[in-house]
Design an enzyme around this catalytic site. Structure first.
Site, PDB file in Angstrom:
ATOM      1  N   HIS A  65     114.645  52.753  41.898  1.00  0.00           N
ATOM      2  CA  HIS A  65     113.248  52.340  42.060  1.00  0.00           C
ATOM      3  C   HIS A  65     112.378  53.574  42.265  1.00  0.00           C
ATOM      4  CE1 HIS A  65     113.826  53.164  46.311  1.00  0.00           C
ATOM      5  NE2 HIS A  65     114.895  52.391  46.294  1.00  0.00           N
TER       6      HIS A  65
HETATM    7  P1  TYD Z   1     116.644  49.388  49.389  1.00  0.00           P
HETATM    8  O1  TYD Z   1     115.489  50.274  49.659  1.00  0.00           O
HETATM    9  O2  TYD Z   1     116.571  48.477  48.211  1.00  0.00           O
HETATM   10  O3  TYD Z   1     117.980  50.235  49.304  1.00  0.00           O
HETATM   11  P2  TYD Z   1     118.336  51.469  48.346  1.00  0.00           P
HETATM   12  O4  TYD Z   1     117.084  51.909  47.681  1.00  0.00           O
HETATM   13  O5  TYD Z   1     118.911  52.480  49.240  1.00  0.00           O
HETATM   14  O6  TYD Z   1     119.387  51.023  47.395  1.00  0.00           O
HETATM   15  O7  TYD Z   1     116.892  48.530  50.702  1.00  0.00           O
HETATM   16  C1  TYD Z   1     117.998  47.643  50.844  1.00  0.00           C
HETATM   17  C2  TYD Z   1     117.629  46.566  51.855  1.00  0.00           C
HETATM   18  O8  TYD Z   1     117.356  47.145  53.138  1.00  0.00           O
HETATM   19  C3  TYD Z   1     116.390  45.787  51.477  1.00  0.00           C
HETATM   20  O9  TYD Z   1     116.634  44.419  51.766  1.00  0.00           O
HETATM   21  C4  TYD Z   1     115.312  46.277  52.396  1.00  0.00           C
HETATM   22  C5  TYD Z   1     116.066  46.782  53.600  1.00  0.00           C
HETATM   23  N1  TYD Z   1     115.424  47.972  54.202  1.00  0.00           N
HETATM   24  C6  TYD Z   1     114.718  47.826  55.393  1.00  0.00           C
HETATM   25  O10 TYD Z   1     114.594  46.724  55.961  1.00  0.00           O
HETATM   26  N2  TYD Z   1     114.152  48.945  55.943  1.00  0.00           N
HETATM   27  C7  TYD Z   1     114.250  50.163  55.360  1.00  0.00           C
HETATM   28  O11 TYD Z   1     113.719  51.163  55.904  1.00  0.00           O
HETATM   29  C8  TYD Z   1     114.963  50.286  54.110  1.00  0.00           C
HETATM   30  C9  TYD Z   1     115.088  51.622  53.405  1.00  0.00           C
HETATM   31  C10 TYD Z   1     115.531  49.169  53.585  1.00  0.00           C
END
Ligand code: TYD
Length: 153
Positions: A65
Site C-alpha cells: 500500500h
Molecule cells: P496493515 O497496515 O495493513 O499491515 P501491513 O501494512 O504491515 O501489512 O495493518 C494490519 C492491521 O493492523 C490492520 O487491521 C490495521 C491494524 N493496525 C492498527 O490498528 N494500528 C497500526 O498502527 C497499524 C500499523 C495497523
C-alpha cells in the site's frame, strides 16, 4: 488556481529521490552497542506512533500500500528483510539488515516488505496515528494519482 495546481503537483510528486537511508548514531561499547533516533533530529518528523512487525511466516509479505499523508522510518532491529518501494514510475529495493540504518519513506510511495529472515523484527516510526482512510491499497489507483495531479479534485 495556479497555486492549487502547484500544491497538488507537489503533493503527488514524491519520488524515490526523497527516500533516504539514514545512518543512525552508533555508540560502540564493550558492554554492547546502542543506537537511537529522536523526533526532528536523526529522523525528519515528529513521531506520533511506533509499531513493529514480527513472527512473519516464511515467504509472507507485509505492506502492499501507499499512504495519502504519512511519513515513516523503518529499522531492521533484528534479522533482515527487503523493503520494495515504487513511486509510480520506478521501483527500488532496500535490503535492511543492520539496526543502525533507518529507511525514511515519505508519503505517496508504494511499499511492500518481503524476504523476512527467521526472527526478524521491523520497527516502524510514523508521523501520524493509525487511520485506515490514509491507506491507498489499489496500485492502479495509486499510479493514476501519481500521474494525474488533478485526480483528487
Ligand atoms: P496493515 O497496515 O495493513 O499491515 P501491513 O501494512 O504491515 O501489512 O495493518 C494490519 C492491521 O493492523 C490492520 O487491521 C490495521 C491494524 N493496525 C492498527 O490498528 N494500528 C497500526 O498502527 C497499524 C500499523 C495497523
Amino acid at each position: 488556481m495556479i497555486y492549487l495546481m502547484m500544491f497538488l503537483i507537489k503533493m503527488h510528486h514524491m519520488s524515490l529521490q526523497e527516500v533516504k537511508l539514514i545512518d543512525l548514531p552508533k555508540i560502540l561499547d564493550d558492554r554492547g552497542n546502542l543506537s537511537f533516533f529522536e523526533s526532528n533530529s536523526q529522523i525528519p518528523f515528529e513521531i506520533k506512533r511506533v509499531y513493529w512487525i514480527y513472527d512473519v511466516p516464511g515467504g509472507e509479505q507485509r505492506g502492499g500500500h501507499a499512504y495519502h499523508d504519512l511519513e515513516e522510518v523503518v529499522v531492521a532491529l533484528s534479522g533482515s528483510f527487503d523493503v520494495v518501494l515504487h513511486d509510480g514510475n520506478m521501483e527500488k529495493t532496500f535490503t535492511l539488515n543492520r539496526s543502525y540504518y533507518g529507511l525514511y519513506i515519505p508519503k505517496m510511495i508504494w511499499r511492500h516488505i518481503e524476504n523476512f529472515s527467521t526472527n526478524s523484527l521491523a520497527l516502524i516510526a510514523a508521523d501520524k496515528a493509525y487511520n485506515a482512510e490514509n491507506y491507498i491499497r489499489d496500485f492502479e489507483f495509486f499510479r493514476q494519482m501519481k500521474t494525474n495531479a488533478a485526480y483528487r479534485i
